[in-house]
Design a protein around this motif. Structure first.
Motif, PDB file in Angstrom:
ATOM      1  N   ASP A 244      -2.861  30.439  19.592  1.00  0.00           N
ATOM      2  CA  ASP A 244      -3.070  30.681  18.166  1.00  0.00           C
ATOM      3  C   ASP A 244      -4.575  30.743  17.930  1.00  0.00           C
ATOM      4  O   ASP A 244      -5.230  29.725  17.761  1.00  0.00           O
ATOM      5  N   LEU A 245      -5.128  31.937  17.914  1.00  0.00           N
ATOM      6  CA  LEU A 245      -6.575  32.112  17.863  1.00  0.00           C
ATOM      7  C   LEU A 245      -7.141  32.129  16.450  1.00  0.00           C
ATOM      8  O   LEU A 245      -8.343  31.922  16.269  1.00  0.00           O
ATOM      9  N   ASP A 246      -6.305  32.373  15.441  1.00  0.00           N
ATOM     10  CA  ASP A 246      -6.825  32.458  14.072  1.00  0.00           C
ATOM     11  C   ASP A 246      -6.260  31.388  13.154  1.00  0.00           C
ATOM     12  O   ASP A 246      -6.475  31.439  11.930  1.00  0.00           O
ATOM     13  N   GLY A 247      -5.532  30.431  13.699  1.00  0.00           N
ATOM     14  CA  GLY A 247      -5.075  29.296  12.906  1.00  0.00           C
ATOM     15  C   GLY A 247      -3.981  29.595  11.919  1.00  0.00           C
ATOM     16  O   GLY A 247      -3.767  28.825  10.974  1.00  0.00           O
ATOM     17  N   ASP A 248      -3.225  30.682  12.134  1.00  0.00           N
ATOM     18  CA  ASP A 248      -2.155  31.026  11.194  1.00  0.00           C
ATOM     19  C   ASP A 248      -0.797  30.534  11.678  1.00  0.00           C
ATOM     20  O   ASP A 248       0.237  30.889  11.106  1.00  0.00           O
ATOM     21  N   SER A 249      -0.792  29.709  12.738  1.00  0.00           N
ATOM     22  CA  SER A 249       0.416  29.117  13.330  1.00  0.00           C
ATOM     23  C   SER A 249       1.263  30.121  14.096  1.00  0.00           C
ATOM     24  O   SER A 249       2.324  29.763  14.621  1.00  0.00           O
ATOM     25  N   ASN A 250       0.834  31.376  14.173  1.00  0.00           N
ATOM     26  CA  ASN A 250       1.520  32.377  14.988  1.00  0.00           C
ATOM     27  C   ASN A 250       0.761  32.557  16.295  1.00  0.00           C
ATOM     28  O   ASN A 250      -0.474  32.613  16.311  1.00  0.00           O
ATOM     29  N   LEU A 251       1.498  32.646  17.389  1.00  0.00           N
ATOM     30  CA  LEU A 251       0.857  32.770  18.685  1.00  0.00           C
ATOM     31  C   LEU A 251       0.301  34.166  18.909  1.00  0.00           C
ATOM     32  O   LEU A 251       0.996  35.167  18.751  1.00  0.00           O
TER      33      LEU A 251
END
Length: 481
Positions: A263-270
């Protein structure tokens, strides 16, 4: 598991010096003669103390050896683990027989010359809990050119299963573990048989349905390499069965060295982090790249390419190096000779990363590394293998530096140990204590301040051994049963 009662009666309180930014100490060589071409590495709690250890494998003289950590960034080389593998290209530390100790899982690719990919074997070595490893135990030798390796719970059981790629046979397989280290070939043992030269496999639950899905990448080095996602139908279907997504994550690459879910942008989506290697004149001297792929909501992926001085990116990992709660990116280099070997990109939040900061430029082909708090000062350090130099090296993160100039002794206790549900504490002067708990692989599983007079609920933790760190001073183990 050995149920040794751990009596915790004393500790030292160590002052922690905090720097305003993350700096890296110069390279310290752990071992300047690892064996020829160290190519795989892992870290974890191998023996009976609470210090993180390191294990490496070489792919030229086929050596597996572990290094006992002293909790201060220094290590002691141990006797090599006897094995019959040829060109060790994959290695994991994982508890395969459910006794609470980390065993060694390893794969040998086989020959790089005549008889390419043979003999290839996937094996494991049982740890007695003190870092003494038993005889090699075969999982399979039925496939040629095995390389990519994953360990995790793939089926409906609670034990650690194993997945592996076979570049030569063009197959990705998994093996079911009965919990005692006995592996069987399930009915749907093939994750995929369609890809050309599958080399990388990693698994996480990308669709949040409760089972592990797979990311697989190829390394045919032909300009047609791909990154694909295979979704597991264990939930809700009830059976492990993998189906490839209609849309590829990436196509037209020239050899993928590393691919994983993050999760690179912290939106809880991988998201997906990928390194594309440079294979020199063999591939037209095209430089490699570091990519970030994110689902665009319309069935495809948006691509972000990081700007890096590393011409031949090898392994990229997402780790919080500056302890700000955001996972940064660490990147290593597979290039020979002069150049940057380890760099990191600071995560500024919301998917924004700073420009690269150089950690080291003194190694040659630092393909692989492991990240953990090896000196127990509260920040993440790095140990890397230098493939061309036959070196194992250590880089201390100086975000936090332990000072021993002001040492006080205290008497306290933590009980019961082993425990099933709670831990109790006595003897602390502070009303609240900062509590950090790590599993045996060094993964942080708990991090918060608690009332020193209140029991800590650990019932949610998996059974096994854990390291507990209190107020950046006291460090020890406890066993969750």
């Amino acid at each position: 598991m050995k149920k040794t009662l751990l009596t915790l009666l004393s500790t030292i309180c160590i002052a922690v010096v905090v720097h305003s930014q993350t700096n890296w100490a110069a390279k310290a060589t752990i071992d300047g003669a690892t064996g020829n071409n160290p190519y795989t590495i892992a870290s974890g709690l191998i023996d009976a103390d609470s210090n993180l250890d390191i294990v490496i494998g070489t792919d030229a003289d086929h050596i597996i050896v572990w290094y006992k950590g002293n909790a201060d960034g220094t290590f002691v080389k141990q006797t090599a683990v006897t094995n019959t593998l040829t060109n060790i290209t994959g290695l994991k530390l994982v508890d395969l027989n459910s006794d609470g100790d980390l065993d060694i899982l390893a794969v040998g690719f086989g020959s790089y010359g005549a008889g390419y990919g043979t003999p290839s074997a996937l094996v494991w070595f049982e740890n007695d809990g003190n870092g003494v490893f038993g005889a090699e135990q075969l999982i399979t030798n039925a496939y040629d050119g095995m390389s990519g390796l994953f360990a995790g719970t793939i089926d409906a059981g609670a034990t650690v299963d194993v997945a592996v790629t076979s570049i030569v046979d063009g197959e990705v397989l998994w093996f079911s573990n009965d919990g005692a280290g006995n592996f069987s070939v399930p009915t749907n043992s093939s994750i995929d048989i369609t890809l050309n030269s599958p080399s990388v496999i990693n698994m996480k639950d990308i669709d949040n349905d409760g089972d592990l899905d797979a990311i697989i990448a190829t390394a045919a080095y032909s300009g047609s390499d791909v990154v694909e996602i295979f979704r597991n139908d264990l939930v809700p279907g009830g059976t492990v069965l993998f189906t490839k997504d209609v849309t590829s994550v990436a196509t037209g690459l020239i050899g993928v060295f590393n691919a994983n879910f993050e999760d690179l942008d912290g939106d809880s989506n991988l998201d997906i982090l990928v390194t594309e290697v440079s294979c020199g004149s063999f591939c037209g001297n095209v430089p490699g790249n570091l990519y970030w792929y994110e689902e665009d909501g319309a069935g495809g992926y948006t691509t972000t390419m990081f700007t890096t001085s590393i011409v031949n990116p090898a392994v990229a990992q997402s780790k919080d190096l500056d302890d700000d709660g955001l996972k940064d990116i660490v990147l290593s280099s597979g290039s020979s000779g002069v150049g940057n070997d380890l760099v990191w990109f600071k995560n500024n939040g919301a998917g924004s990363y700073g420009s690269e900061t150089v950690i080291d430029n003194t190694q040659s082909q630092s393909f692989v590394y492991t990240v953990a708090d090896f000196d127990n000062d509260g920040d993440l350090d790095i140990s890397s293998c230098a493939y061309n130099d036959d070196d194992l090296n250590y880089f201390e993160n100086e975000k936090y530096v332990l000072s021993v100039s002001n040492i006080e002794t205290e008497e306290f206790s933590m009980f019961p140990n082993p425990t099933t549900n709670v831990l109790n504490f006595e003897g602390f002067d502070n009303v609240t204590i900062k509590m950090v708990i790590y599993d045996i692989l060094g993964k942080k599983v708990f991090d918060k301040s608690i009332d020193a007079n209140i029991s800590l609920d650990v019932s949610h933790l998996n059974n096994g051994m854990y390291v507990i760190k209190i107020d950046n001073g006291f460090i020890s183990k406890f066993i969750k049963e």
